[in-house]
Design a protein around this motif. Structure first.
Motif, PDB file in Angstrom:
ATOM      1  N   TRP A   1      31.515  40.973  40.409  1.00  0.00           N
ATOM      2  CA  TRP A   1      32.196  40.840  39.123  1.00  0.00           C
ATOM      3  C   TRP A   1      33.468  41.677  39.143  1.00  0.00           C
ATOM      4  O   TRP A   1      33.455  42.834  39.559  1.00  0.00           O
ATOM      5  N   THR A   2      34.552  41.054  38.712  1.00  0.00           N
ATOM      6  CA  THR A   2      35.842  41.747  38.611  1.00  0.00           C
ATOM      7  C   THR A   2      36.032  42.189  37.168  1.00  0.00           C
ATOM      8  O   THR A   2      36.252  41.371  36.271  1.00  0.00           O
ATOM      9  N   TRP A   3      35.912  43.486  36.937  1.00  0.00           N
ATOM     10  CA  TRP A   3      36.102  44.087  35.615  1.00  0.00           C
ATOM     11  C   TRP A   3      37.579  44.460  35.477  1.00  0.00           C
ATOM     12  O   TRP A   3      38.144  45.115  36.361  1.00  0.00           O
ATOM     13  N   ALA A   4      38.203  44.067  34.387  1.00  0.00           N
ATOM     14  CA  ALA A   4      39.638  44.316  34.210  1.00  0.00           C
ATOM     15  C   ALA A   4      39.937  44.705  32.776  1.00  0.00           C
ATOM     16  O   ALA A   4      39.218  44.334  31.849  1.00  0.00           O
ATOM     17  N   ALA A   5      41.031  45.457  32.618  1.00  0.00           N
ATOM     18  CA  ALA A   5      41.541  45.867  31.309  1.00  0.00           C
ATOM     19  C   ALA A   5      43.020  45.542  31.256  1.00  0.00           C
ATOM     20  O   ALA A   5      43.757  45.804  32.216  1.00  0.00           O
ATOM     21  N   ILE A   6      43.468  44.984  30.139  1.00  0.00           N
ATOM     22  CA  ILE A   6      44.857  44.562  29.991  1.00  0.00           C
ATOM     23  C   ILE A   6      45.440  45.150  28.716  1.00  0.00           C
ATOM     24  O   ILE A   6      44.738  45.310  27.709  1.00  0.00           O
ATOM     25  N   CYS A   7      46.724  45.515  28.792  1.00  0.00           N
ATOM     26  CA  CYS A   7      47.484  45.913  27.601  1.00  0.00           C
ATOM     27  C   CYS A   7      48.022  44.637  26.959  1.00  0.00           C
ATOM     28  O   CYS A   7      48.827  43.923  27.574  1.00  0.00           O
ATOM     29  N   ARG A   8      47.581  44.352  25.741  1.00  0.00           N
ATOM     30  CA  ARG A   8      47.896  43.061  25.139  1.00  0.00           C
ATOM     31  C   ARG A   8      49.369  42.910  24.814  1.00  0.00           C
ATOM     32  O   ARG A   8      49.921  41.803  24.852  1.00  0.00           O
ATOM     33  N   THR A   9      50.057  43.981  24.483  1.00  0.00           N
ATOM     34  CA  THR A   9      51.465  43.867  24.087  1.00  0.00           C
ATOM     35  C   THR A   9      52.378  43.641  25.286  1.00  0.00           C
ATOM     36  O   THR A   9      53.330  42.878  25.202  1.00  0.00           O
ATOM     37  N   SER A  10      52.120  44.298  26.407  1.00  0.00           N
ATOM     38  CA  SER A  10      52.977  44.165  27.589  1.00  0.00           C
ATOM     39  C   SER A  10      52.396  43.252  28.658  1.00  0.00           C
ATOM     40  O   SER A  10      53.080  42.964  29.642  1.00  0.00           O
ATOM     41  N   LYS A  11      51.124  42.804  28.514  1.00  0.00           N
ATOM     42  CA  LYS A  11      50.425  41.974  29.501  1.00  0.00           C
ATOM     43  C   LYS A  11      50.220  42.707  30.823  1.00  0.00           C
ATOM     44  O   LYS A  11      50.045  42.085  31.877  1.00  0.00           O
ATOM     45  N   LEU A  12      50.221  44.027  30.798  1.00  0.00           N
ATOM     46  CA  LEU A  12      50.040  44.831  32.004  1.00  0.00           C
ATOM     47  C   LEU A  12      48.548  44.998  32.280  1.00  0.00           C
ATOM     48  O   LEU A  12      47.773  45.352  31.387  1.00  0.00           O
ATOM     49  N   ILE A  13      48.141  44.771  33.524  1.00  0.00           N
ATOM     50  CA  ILE A  13      46.773  45.052  33.947  1.00  0.00           C
ATOM     51  C   ILE A  13      46.661  46.563  34.137  1.00  0.00           C
ATOM     52  O   ILE A  13      47.229  47.132  35.062  1.00  0.00           O
ATOM     53  N   VAL A  14      45.932  47.221  33.241  1.00  0.00           N
ATOM     54  CA  VAL A  14      45.843  48.675  33.266  1.00  0.00           C
ATOM     55  C   VAL A  14      44.941  49.148  34.399  1.00  0.00           C
ATOM     56  O   VAL A  14      45.282  50.081  35.128  1.00  0.00           O
ATOM     57  N   ALA A  15      43.789  48.526  34.556  1.00  0.00           N
ATOM     58  CA  ALA A  15      42.833  48.954  35.579  1.00  0.00           C
ATOM     59  C   ALA A  15      41.904  47.797  35.892  1.00  0.00           C
ATOM     60  O   ALA A  15      41.783  46.841  35.112  1.00  0.00           O
ATOM     61  N   TRP A  16      41.241  47.892  37.035  1.00  0.00           N
ATOM     62  CA  TRP A  16      40.243  46.900  37.417  1.00  0.00           C
ATOM     63  C   TRP A  16      39.196  47.580  38.301  1.00  0.00           C
ATOM     64  O   TRP A  16      39.407  48.665  38.836  1.00  0.00           O
ATOM     65  N   HIS A  17      38.070  46.909  38.434  1.00  0.00           N
ATOM     66  CA  HIS A  17      36.970  47.408  39.266  1.00  0.00           C
ATOM     67  C   HIS A  17      36.153  46.218  39.738  1.00  0.00           C
ATOM     68  O   HIS A  17      35.871  45.303  38.964  1.00  0.00           O
ATOM     69  N   VAL A  18      35.776  46.239  41.007  1.00  0.00           N
ATOM     70  CA  VAL A  18      34.957  45.185  41.601  1.00  0.00           C
ATOM     71  C   VAL A  18      33.565  45.744  41.849  1.00  0.00           C
ATOM     72  O   VAL A  18      33.418  46.787  42.505  1.00  0.00           O
ATOM     73  N   GLY A  19      32.560  45.093  41.317  1.00  0.00           N
ATOM     74  CA  GLY A  19      31.188  45.552  41.493  1.00  0.00           C
ATOM     75  C   GLY A  19      30.220  44.591  40.847  1.00  0.00           C
ATOM     76  O   GLY A  19      30.557  43.442  40.534  1.00  0.00           O
TER      77      GLY A  19
END
Length: 384
Positions: A94-112
């Motif tokens: 599973w690819t866990w991801a976090a995004i900043c909604r205003t800038s569409k920037l992928i803040v962080a992710w984790h694979v596990g």
């Protein structure tokens, strides 16, 4: 001399990888052996992860969305194989991801795996890269609540958007397999911590990012043979995709890249710039959590001492009611059983306060009711 691909050939391979081409297809397109492409993709993907750790820090993201998406590694795993897999490198990833909604920037992710350990790792990474307290939105997965409370505190505005599914008949003429389909009836929003704004609680940005990842990263595509055979290369492919989207891609509804919108870079990167920076990026330290600043809320608000937050007025409150009109003087009671020579004074009309405010000091005894509950002691007869 070392056997190294020319820069032009490496750019061709990189362009194929970031546009959703599998390793075997990229090998047929560029004439480079698939093992060489695999090693090159892993090297540049690990460099992209180091580059992301150095650039993406001290973000001022006001809205952060979290989600996870399914993929495979090495083989399609059934429940029996999952019970035998102790290392966690086979089967579902599973690819866990976090995004900043205003800038569409992928803040962080984790694979596990889809477990508490992976949720903790993602939220801890997000917390280490932020400098402002955000409003967090996730789906109804219960694994997020514990790490969010541990890393951000229970005062963080956190809301879940829960999709409610139901089964409905499929389209006429379809096969028995698709005779019944599932659809979303409605979405329920639930406040978990803090006071989030329901109008700003949505997962559309991270859901659209997941769709882009499946389209541009062949390792995540469904029902194909392009999934990774090694977990290290799977993680490298995920890192390459997210860093490429942050630094090089300009969304169609924006005029800048997500990194430019977040204030990380001042120009859109080319593939050549990304390749050179990723391959030359040295090993560095992960970002450490910093104190979070609490942004000023919209509307009327007053800052609390020592930067502890804001005291704001919530909508729906009522203004204090106006004081009630003075009551008329009490009327002397009429003695029972005795004739009176003078008629009793007419009773004054009782004013009813409709504001819901209880006026204790305006209370007066009712005439002719001797057994009435007394709020105050009657004055003595000889009192002036």
């Amino acid at each position: 001399m070392a056997n190294v691909l020319p820069a032009e050939r490496r750019l061709e391979v990189l362009a194929a990888l970031v546009n959703g081409t599998s390793i075997r297809a990229a090998s047929r397109m560029t004439g480079v052996h698939q093992d060489t492409i695999g090693r090159f993709g892993q090297a540049i993907g690990e460099g992209c992860a180091r580059l992301h750790d150095r650039l993406v820090r001290d973000l001022t993201c006001a809205l952060v969305d979290l989600d996870e998406q399914h993929s495979w590694c090495r083989k399609r795993q059934n429940k029996v194989d999952a019970a035998k897999d102790d290392a966690g490198s086979v089967g579902e990833q599973w690819t866990w991801a976090a995004i900043c909604r205003t800038s569409k920037l992928i803040v962080a992710w984790h694979v596990g795996k889809r477990d508490q350990e992976s949720a903790d790792a993602l939220v801890e990474d997000v917390r280490a890269r932020l400098a402002v307290m955000p409003q967090i939105t996730t789906d109804g997965l219960g694994l997020y609540a514990q790490p969010i409370a541990a890393n951000f505190g229970r005062a963080v505005p956190y809301m879940q958007t829960v999709k409610n599914f139901s089964s409905r008949p499929g389209k006429p003429g379809t096969s028995e397999k698709f005779a019944v389909e599932r659809g979303v009836d409605f979405i329920q929003k639930r406040t978990i911590f803090g006071t989030p704004d329901p109008a700003k609680a949505t997962n559309y940005a991270i859901e659209r990012s997941n769709l882009t990842a499946r389209q541009w990263n062949a390792r995540l595509r469904r029902r194909t043979l392009a999934f990774s055979k090694k977990l290290s290369r799977h993680c490298a492919a995920v890192a390459l995709h997210y860093v490429y989207v942050n630094l090089c891609h300009i969304p169609r509804n924006m005029r800048v890249t997500p990194a430019m919108a977040a204030g990380i870079t001042d120009t859109a990167w080319t593939l050549e710039m990304l390749m050179d920076a990723a391959l030359e990026e040295p090993a560095g330290e992960k970002p450490e959590p910093q104190p979070l600043a609490i942004p000023k809320p919209e509307g009327t608000a007053r800052a609390l001492p020592a930067g502890r937050g804001w005291l704001r007025v919530l909508p729906g409150g009522s203004a204090p009611s106006a004081p009630s009109a003075p009551q008329p003087p009490p009327v002397a009671p009429v003695a029972t059983g005795a004739a009176t020579t003078e008629p009793a004074a007419p009773q004054q009309p009782v004013t009813v306060d409709r504001t819901g405010q209880l006026d204790l000091f305006g209370w007066r005894p009712k005439p002719g009711v001797p057994a009435q509950l007394r709020l105050f002691d009657d004055p003595p007869d000889d009192a002036e």
